[in-house]
Design a protein around this motif. Structure first.
Motif, PDB file in Angstrom:
ATOM      1  N   SER A  52      31.563  52.184  82.207  1.00  0.00           N
ATOM      2  CA  SER A  52      31.405  52.630  83.497  1.00  0.00           C
ATOM      3  C   SER A  52      32.325  53.234  84.327  1.00  0.00           C
ATOM      4  O   SER A  52      32.018  53.900  85.374  1.00  0.00           O
ATOM      5  CB  SER A  52      30.584  51.374  84.383  1.00  0.00           C
ATOM      6  OG  SER A  52      31.645  50.451  83.990  1.00  0.00           O
ATOM      7  N   HIS A  89      31.685  47.756  82.501  1.00  0.00           N
ATOM      8  CA  HIS A  89      30.818  47.571  81.682  1.00  0.00           C
ATOM      9  C   HIS A  89      30.493  48.633  80.712  1.00  0.00           C
ATOM     10  O   HIS A  89      30.687  50.018  80.918  1.00  0.00           O
ATOM     11  CB  HIS A  89      29.438  46.956  82.219  1.00  0.00           C
ATOM     12  CG  HIS A  89      28.566  48.102  82.810  1.00  0.00           C
ATOM     13  ND1 HIS A  89      28.942  48.099  84.364  1.00  0.00           N
ATOM     14  CD2 HIS A  89      27.758  48.855  82.793  1.00  0.00           C
ATOM     15  CE1 HIS A  89      28.093  49.111  84.823  1.00  0.00           C
ATOM     16  NE2 HIS A  89      27.334  49.675  83.846  1.00  0.00           N
ATOM     17  N   THR A  91      27.977  51.407  78.913  1.00  0.00           N
ATOM     18  CA  THR A  91      26.746  52.249  79.125  1.00  0.00           C
ATOM     19  C   THR A  91      26.198  52.306  77.894  1.00  0.00           C
ATOM     20  O   THR A  91      24.886  52.325  77.978  1.00  0.00           O
ATOM     21  CB  THR A  91      27.110  53.273  80.280  1.00  0.00           C
ATOM     22  OG1 THR A  91      27.859  54.074  79.653  1.00  0.00           O
ATOM     23  CG2 THR A  91      27.709  52.754  81.690  1.00  0.00           C
ATOM     24  N   GLU A 122      25.252  42.322  77.041  1.00  0.00           N
ATOM     25  CA  GLU A 122      24.151  43.102  78.016  1.00  0.00           C
ATOM     26  C   GLU A 122      23.860  42.022  79.058  1.00  0.00           C
ATOM     27  O   GLU A 122      23.543  42.579  80.305  1.00  0.00           O
ATOM     28  CB  GLU A 122      22.894  43.333  77.325  1.00  0.00           C
ATOM     29  CG  GLU A 122      22.779  44.656  76.809  1.00  0.00           C
ATOM     30  CD  GLU A 122      21.471  45.121  76.212  1.00  0.00           C
ATOM     31  OE1 GLU A 122      20.628  44.350  76.119  1.00  0.00           O
ATOM     32  OE2 GLU A 122      21.402  46.472  76.150  1.00  0.00           O
ATOM     33  N   PHE A 125      26.931  41.846  81.715  1.00  0.00           N
ATOM     34  CA  PHE A 125      27.101  42.910  82.149  1.00  0.00           C
ATOM     35  C   PHE A 125      25.970  43.126  83.118  1.00  0.00           C
ATOM     36  O   PHE A 125      26.251  43.591  84.317  1.00  0.00           O
ATOM     37  CB  PHE A 125      27.165  44.306  81.668  1.00  0.00           C
ATOM     38  CG  PHE A 125      28.304  44.400  80.458  1.00  0.00           C
ATOM     39  CD1 PHE A 125      29.382  44.082  80.576  1.00  0.00           C
ATOM     40  CD2 PHE A 125      27.674  45.127  79.400  1.00  0.00           C
ATOM     41  CE1 PHE A 125      30.400  44.166  79.727  1.00  0.00           C
ATOM     42  CE2 PHE A 125      28.955  45.295  78.247  1.00  0.00           C
ATOM     43  CZ  PHE A 125      30.111  44.828  78.639  1.00  0.00           C
ATOM     44  N   GLY A 126      24.759  42.440  83.018  1.00  0.00           N
ATOM     45  CA  GLY A 126      23.587  42.925  83.590  1.00  0.00           C
ATOM     46  C   GLY A 126      23.295  43.956  83.882  1.00  0.00           C
ATOM     47  O   GLY A 126      22.467  44.590  84.619  1.00  0.00           O
ATOM     48  N   LYS A 127      23.290  44.670  82.832  1.00  0.00           N
ATOM     49  CA  LYS A 127      23.169  46.254  82.680  1.00  0.00           C
ATOM     50  C   LYS A 127      22.902  46.521  81.011  1.00  0.00           C
ATOM     51  O   LYS A 127      23.309  45.863  80.278  1.00  0.00           O
ATOM     52  CB  LYS A 127      24.259  47.074  83.117  1.00  0.00           C
ATOM     53  CG  LYS A 127      24.835  46.956  84.297  1.00  0.00           C
ATOM     54  CD  LYS A 127      24.346  47.934  85.083  1.00  0.00           C
ATOM     55  CE  LYS A 127      25.288  47.756  86.704  1.00  0.00           C
ATOM     56  NZ  LYS A 127      24.370  47.914  87.773  1.00  0.00           N
ATOM     57  N   PRO A 128      21.771  47.343  80.715  1.00  0.00           N
ATOM     58  CA  PRO A 128      21.496  47.659  79.469  1.00  0.00           C
ATOM     59  C   PRO A 128      22.845  48.535  78.719  1.00  0.00           C
ATOM     60  O   PRO A 128      23.481  49.273  79.406  1.00  0.00           O
ATOM     61  CB  PRO A 128      20.304  48.557  79.498  1.00  0.00           C
ATOM     62  CG  PRO A 128      20.387  49.160  80.871  1.00  0.00           C
ATOM     63  CD  PRO A 128      21.107  48.132  81.757  1.00  0.00           C
ATOM     64  N   ARG A 130      22.871  51.338  76.085  1.00  0.00           N
ATOM     65  CA  ARG A 130      22.134  52.142  75.251  1.00  0.00           C
ATOM     66  C   ARG A 130      22.783  52.210  73.812  1.00  0.00           C
ATOM     67  O   ARG A 130      24.052  52.198  73.829  1.00  0.00           O
ATOM     68  CB  ARG A 130      22.362  53.580  75.683  1.00  0.00           C
ATOM     69  CG  ARG A 130      21.343  53.825  76.913  1.00  0.00           C
ATOM     70  CD  ARG A 130      21.263  55.450  77.610  1.00  0.00           C
ATOM     71  NE  ARG A 130      20.841  56.048  76.643  1.00  0.00           N
ATOM     72  CZ  ARG A 130      21.375  57.191  76.337  1.00  0.00           C
ATOM     73  NH1 ARG A 130      22.803  57.260  76.412  1.00  0.00           N
ATOM     74  NH2 ARG A 130      20.870  57.982  75.468  1.00  0.00           N
ATOM     75  N   ARG A 145      18.139  49.847  75.125  1.00  0.00           N
ATOM     76  CA  ARG A 145      18.902  48.460  75.437  1.00  0.00           C
ATOM     77  C   ARG A 145      19.198  47.959  74.011  1.00  0.00           C
ATOM     78  O   ARG A 145      18.493  48.055  73.146  1.00  0.00           O
ATOM     79  CB  ARG A 145      18.322  47.629  76.428  1.00  0.00           C
ATOM     80  CG  ARG A 145      16.826  47.324  76.233  1.00  0.00           C
ATOM     81  CD  ARG A 145      16.157  46.459  77.301  1.00  0.00           C
ATOM     82  NE  ARG A 145      16.484  47.164  78.552  1.00  0.00           N
ATOM     83  CZ  ARG A 145      15.959  48.157  79.105  1.00  0.00           C
ATOM     84  NH1 ARG A 145      14.916  48.714  78.324  1.00  0.00           N
ATOM     85  NH2 ARG A 145      16.245  48.669  80.326  1.00  0.00           N
TER      86      ARG A 145
END
Ligand code: THU
Length: 162
Positions: A52, A89, A91, A122, A125-128, A130, A145
């Motif tokens: 990120s 995080h 991405t 994931e 991070f609380g984020k997917p 890819r 994800r």
């Protein structure tokens, strides 16, 4: 009652049709593969994580004469990324593979252990994350994800549920 789990992903016929960012990341994974230490399996895996904060961290598999100690490229890369840049995080993670014995023409799929570890990342991070996956040739598979690759998984929530 019978239930079904479906996994959705996008197939691209070649890296040429990827976005410039994904194409560049896959190229970084291809370069990383050259650094693999795979004298036992002859199967080299390279991975590159886009963070990120805009940086790219890459890694490769690192085998050991005590076979179960082998480090997968995905987990080496994840460990490098989160330990060097804990505030960032991942991405997107690109993965590729090349074998000594045969051409790898299908996408390099993360093993079950790596899927489990990517799931944890994931969630942290609380984020997917890819995934952009390719062999030495052939199509590119993109998963939106990492958890899509591990349906019905065991995860942190299980430790808290009653
Ligand atoms: N390998 C990876 O690096 N990632 C995977 O997801 C699957 C397997 C490595 C481990 C070992 O060095 C070689 O590939 C053969 O299993």
């Amino acid at each position: 009652m019978r239930r079904t789990v479906q996994i959705a992903f996008t197939e691209y016929e070649s890296p040429d049709v990827l976005s410039p960012d994904d194409r560049q990341l896959l190229a970084a994974a291809e370069q990383a593969l050259e650094k693999a230490h795979a004298p036992y399996s002859g199967f080299r895996v390279g991975a590159a994580a886009r963070l990120s904060n805009g940086l790219v961290v890459s890694g490769a598999n690192f085998e050991n004469a005590a076979y179960p100690m082998c480090l997968c490229a995905e987990r080496s890369t994840l460990a490098a990324a989160v330990s060097q840049y804990p505030e960032a995080h991942i991405t997107t993670l690109a993965v590729t593979a090349a074998a000594q014995e045969h051409p790898v023409a299908s996408p390099a799929m993360p093993c079950g252990a790596c899927r489990q570890v990517l799931l944890e990342a994931e969630q942290k991070f609380g984020k997917p994350i890819r995934l952009v996956l390719r062999g030495q040739s052939g199509p590119v598979w993109v998963f939106e994800r990492a958890t899509d690759l591990l349906p019905l998984a065991f995860g942190p929530d299980m430790l808290r549920s009653i």
